[in-house]
Design a protein around this motif. Sequence first.
Motif, PDB file in Angstrom:
ATOM      1  N   LEU A 178     -49.945 -45.956 -10.209  1.00 41.29           N
ATOM      2  CA  LEU A 178     -49.287 -44.767  -9.699  1.00 41.29           C
ATOM      3  C   LEU A 178     -48.361 -44.275 -10.798  1.00 41.29           C
ATOM      4  O   LEU A 178     -47.547 -45.045 -11.318  1.00 41.29           O
ATOM      5  N   LEU A 179     -48.501 -43.022 -11.161  1.00 45.15           N
ATOM      6  CA  LEU A 179     -47.671 -42.433 -12.208  1.00 45.15           C
ATOM      7  C   LEU A 179     -46.868 -41.292 -11.618  1.00 45.15           C
ATOM      8  O   LEU A 179     -47.425 -40.290 -11.171  1.00 45.15           O
ATOM      9  N   GLY A 180     -45.561 -41.477 -11.580  1.00 41.67           N
ATOM     10  CA  GLY A 180     -44.647 -40.398 -11.203  1.00 41.67           C
ATOM     11  C   GLY A 180     -44.071 -39.830 -12.481  1.00 41.67           C
ATOM     12  O   GLY A 180     -43.559 -40.568 -13.324  1.00 41.67           O
ATOM     13  N   SER A 181     -44.156 -38.513 -12.656  1.00 40.57           N
ATOM     14  CA  SER A 181     -43.687 -37.898 -13.901  1.00 40.57           C
ATOM     15  C   SER A 181     -42.982 -36.581 -13.618  1.00 40.57           C
ATOM     16  O   SER A 181     -43.088 -36.024 -12.532  1.00 40.57           O
ATOM     17  N   GLY A 182     -42.268 -36.100 -14.644  1.00 43.01           N
ATOM     18  CA  GLY A 182     -41.573 -34.823 -14.536  1.00 43.01           C
ATOM     19  C   GLY A 182     -40.123 -34.946 -14.090  1.00 43.01           C
ATOM     20  O   GLY A 182     -39.460 -33.943 -13.825  1.00 43.01           O
ATOM     21  N   ALA A 183     -39.612 -36.175 -14.024  1.00 39.15           N
ATOM     22  CA  ALA A 183     -38.225 -36.388 -13.611  1.00 39.15           C
ATOM     23  C   ALA A 183     -37.288 -36.254 -14.811  1.00 39.15           C
ATOM     24  O   ALA A 183     -37.724 -36.222 -15.969  1.00 39.15           O
ATOM     25  N   VAL A 184     -36.004 -36.205 -14.545  1.00 37.30           N
ATOM     26  CA  VAL A 184     -35.006 -36.239 -15.598  1.00 37.30           C
ATOM     27  C   VAL A 184     -35.009 -37.654 -16.193  1.00 37.30           C
ATOM     28  O   VAL A 184     -34.944 -38.629 -15.434  1.00 37.30           O
ATOM     29  N   THR A 239     -40.984 -30.267  -8.642  1.00 35.97           N
ATOM     30  CA  THR A 239     -40.949 -30.212 -10.105  1.00 35.97           C
ATOM     31  C   THR A 239     -41.544 -31.464 -10.734  1.00 35.97           C
ATOM     32  O   THR A 239     -41.581 -31.582 -11.953  1.00 35.97           O
ATOM     33  N   MET A 240     -42.007 -32.398  -9.901  1.00 34.13           N
ATOM     34  CA  MET A 240     -42.562 -33.655 -10.392  1.00 34.13           C
ATOM     35  C   MET A 240     -43.993 -33.814  -9.898  1.00 34.13           C
ATOM     36  O   MET A 240     -44.414 -33.124  -8.976  1.00 34.13           O
ATOM     37  N   THR A 241     -44.708 -34.759 -10.515  1.00 33.87           N
ATOM     38  CA  THR A 241     -46.100 -35.025 -10.155  1.00 33.87           C
ATOM     39  C   THR A 241     -46.281 -36.514  -9.870  1.00 33.87           C
ATOM     40  O   THR A 241     -45.721 -37.354 -10.569  1.00 33.87           O
ATOM     41  N   LEU A 242     -47.081 -36.815  -8.849  1.00 33.68           N
ATOM     42  CA  LEU A 242     -47.485 -38.193  -8.554  1.00 33.68           C
ATOM     43  C   LEU A 242     -48.999 -38.230  -8.611  1.00 33.68           C
ATOM     44  O   LEU A 242     -49.669 -37.418  -7.961  1.00 33.68           O
ATOM     45  N   GLU A 243     -49.550 -39.163  -9.385  1.00 31.96           N
ATOM     46  CA  GLU A 243     -51.002 -39.242  -9.522  1.00 31.96           C
ATOM     47  C   GLU A 243     -51.468 -40.686  -9.611  1.00 31.96           C
ATOM     48  O   GLU A 243     -50.708 -41.592  -9.924  1.00 31.96           O
ATOM     49  N   TRP A 244     -52.761 -40.861  -9.318  1.00 36.03           N
ATOM     50  CA  TRP A 244     -53.442 -42.149  -9.424  1.00 36.03           C
ATOM     51  C   TRP A 244     -54.173 -42.152 -10.750  1.00 36.03           C
ATOM     52  O   TRP A 244     -54.970 -41.252 -11.041  1.00 36.03           O
ATOM     53  N   ILE A 245     -53.910 -43.168 -11.574  1.00 35.83           N
ATOM     54  CA  ILE A 245     -54.564 -43.299 -12.871  1.00 35.83           C
ATOM     55  C   ILE A 245     -55.430 -44.559 -12.836  1.00 35.83           C
ATOM     56  O   ILE A 245     -54.895 -45.679 -12.776  1.00 35.83           O
ATOM     57  N   PRO A 246     -56.763 -44.431 -12.832  1.00 37.09           N
ATOM     58  CA  PRO A 246     -57.626 -45.621 -12.902  1.00 37.09           C
ATOM     59  C   PRO A 246     -57.388 -46.352 -14.223  1.00 37.09           C
ATOM     60  O   PRO A 246     -57.155 -45.722 -15.251  1.00 37.09           O
ATOM     61  N   LEU A 247     -57.454 -47.664 -14.194  1.00 36.85           N
ATOM     62  CA  LEU A 247     -57.276 -48.441 -15.413  1.00 36.85           C
ATOM     63  C   LEU A 247     -58.631 -48.796 -16.016  1.00 36.85           C
ATOM     64  O   LEU A 247     -59.553 -49.176 -15.298  1.00 36.85           O
ATOM     65  N   PRO A 248     -58.766 -48.679 -17.333  1.00 32.83           N
ATOM     66  CA  PRO A 248     -60.050 -49.017 -17.966  1.00 32.83           C
ATOM     67  C   PRO A 248     -60.367 -50.501 -17.810  1.00 32.83           C
ATOM     68  O   PRO A 248     -59.471 -51.340 -17.760  1.00 32.83           O
ATOM     69  N   MET A 261     -38.811 -41.256 -20.539  1.00 30.23           N
ATOM     70  CA  MET A 261     -39.726 -40.109 -20.554  1.00 30.23           C
ATOM     71  C   MET A 261     -39.713 -39.377 -19.212  1.00 30.23           C
ATOM     72  O   MET A 261     -40.496 -38.450 -19.005  1.00 30.23           O
ATOM     73  N   GLY A 262     -38.882 -39.835 -18.273  1.00 34.87           N
ATOM     74  CA  GLY A 262     -38.851 -39.226 -16.940  1.00 34.87           C
ATOM     75  C   GLY A 262     -40.040 -39.646 -16.097  1.00 34.87           C
ATOM     76  O   GLY A 262     -40.500 -38.891 -15.244  1.00 34.87           O
ATOM     77  N   GLU A 263     -40.539 -40.878 -16.338  1.00 37.04           N
ATOM     78  CA  GLU A 263     -41.715 -41.381 -15.624  1.00 37.04           C
ATOM     79  C   GLU A 263     -41.429 -42.727 -14.973  1.00 37.04           C
ATOM     80  O   GLU A 263     -40.504 -43.434 -15.358  1.00 37.04           O
ATOM     81  N   ILE A 264     -42.263 -43.068 -14.013  1.00 37.38           N
ATOM     82  CA  ILE A 264     -42.328 -44.429 -13.495  1.00 37.38           C
ATOM     83  C   ILE A 264     -43.797 -44.755 -13.291  1.00 37.38           C
ATOM     84  O   ILE A 264     -44.564 -43.945 -12.764  1.00 37.38           O
ATOM     85  N   LYS A 265     -44.190 -45.945 -13.755  1.00 32.00           N
ATOM     86  CA  LYS A 265     -45.570 -46.403 -13.638  1.00 32.00           C
ATOM     87  C   LYS A 265     -45.578 -47.676 -12.806  1.00 32.00           C
ATOM     88  O   LYS A 265     -44.798 -48.592 -13.075  1.00 32.00           O
ATOM     89  N   THR A 266     -46.451 -47.729 -11.811  1.00 27.09           N
ATOM     90  CA  THR A 266     -46.534 -48.887 -10.917  1.00 27.09           C
ATOM     91  C   THR A 266     -47.983 -49.324 -10.800  1.00 27.09           C
ATOM     92  O   THR A 266     -48.841 -48.528 -10.408  1.00 27.09           O
ATOM     93  N   LEU A 267     -48.258 -50.566 -11.123  1.00 22.52           N
ATOM     94  CA  LEU A 267     -49.600 -51.127 -10.994  1.00 22.52           C
ATOM     95  C   LEU A 267     -49.895 -51.374  -9.515  1.00 22.52           C
ATOM     96  O   LEU A 267     -49.076 -51.942  -8.802  1.00 22.52           O
ATOM     97  N   VAL A 268     -51.073 -50.931  -9.053  1.00 22.62           N
ATOM     98  CA  VAL A 268     -51.423 -51.036  -7.637  1.00 22.62           C
ATOM     99  C   VAL A 268     -52.874 -51.478  -7.486  1.00 22.62           C
ATOM    100  O   VAL A 268     -53.746 -51.022  -8.227  1.00 22.62           O
ATOM    101  N   SER A 269     -53.115 -52.347  -6.519  1.00 24.31           N
ATOM    102  CA  SER A 269     -54.469 -52.690  -6.109  1.00 24.31           C
ATOM    103  C   SER A 269     -54.682 -52.138  -4.703  1.00 24.31           C
ATOM    104  O   SER A 269     -53.875 -52.394  -3.810  1.00 24.31           O
ATOM    105  N   LEU A 270     -55.732 -51.375  -4.530  1.00 29.96           N
ATOM    106  CA  LEU A 270     -56.058 -50.813  -3.213  1.00 29.96           C
ATOM    107  C   LEU A 270     -57.053 -51.694  -2.475  1.00 29.96           C
ATOM    108  O   LEU A 270     -57.809 -51.218  -1.638  1.00 29.96           O
TER     109      LEU A 270
END
Length: 126
Positions: free
Chosen positions: A34-40, A16-25, A84-93
């Motif tokens: 990393l954006l985890g969304s759709g949680a309570v 019921t949740m989504t995990l995605e990679w969001i490039p930063l401008p 908002m039921g999200e967690i955002k984590t800054l990541v360097s690959l």
Amino acid sequence: GGARQYNSATPNPFFTMTLEWIPLPATPAYVGQLLGSGAVPGGSGLAALSLAPDDSLVFGGFPILIAVDSSNLQGTLTFGFDSMGEIKTLVSLKSPFTAGIVFYVQYFQTAPVPAATNGLELMVVK
């Protein structure tokens, strides 16, 4: 660096949740979020990092998309989802120490009800 979402071949009511990679401008391509969304909202979560993917069911059908055996699981981290039921984590690959390694990540909601995200494959560059 790069990221690719992957999922189970079998639909599951716990996805019921989504995990995605969001490039930063205005940053290099290997820096993102990393954006985890759709949680309570305000729920409890767990992030897990592994060296291998998996597609197994535990505890009566709960989906695990990362290998959690002792040779592959690299770590876990507990956290709380925001209002908002999200967690955002800054990541360097980018890392000279782990360049070329592919990591597999999955987020879970542990309370108030169990839920899972898709898996996310992350490739580290030099």
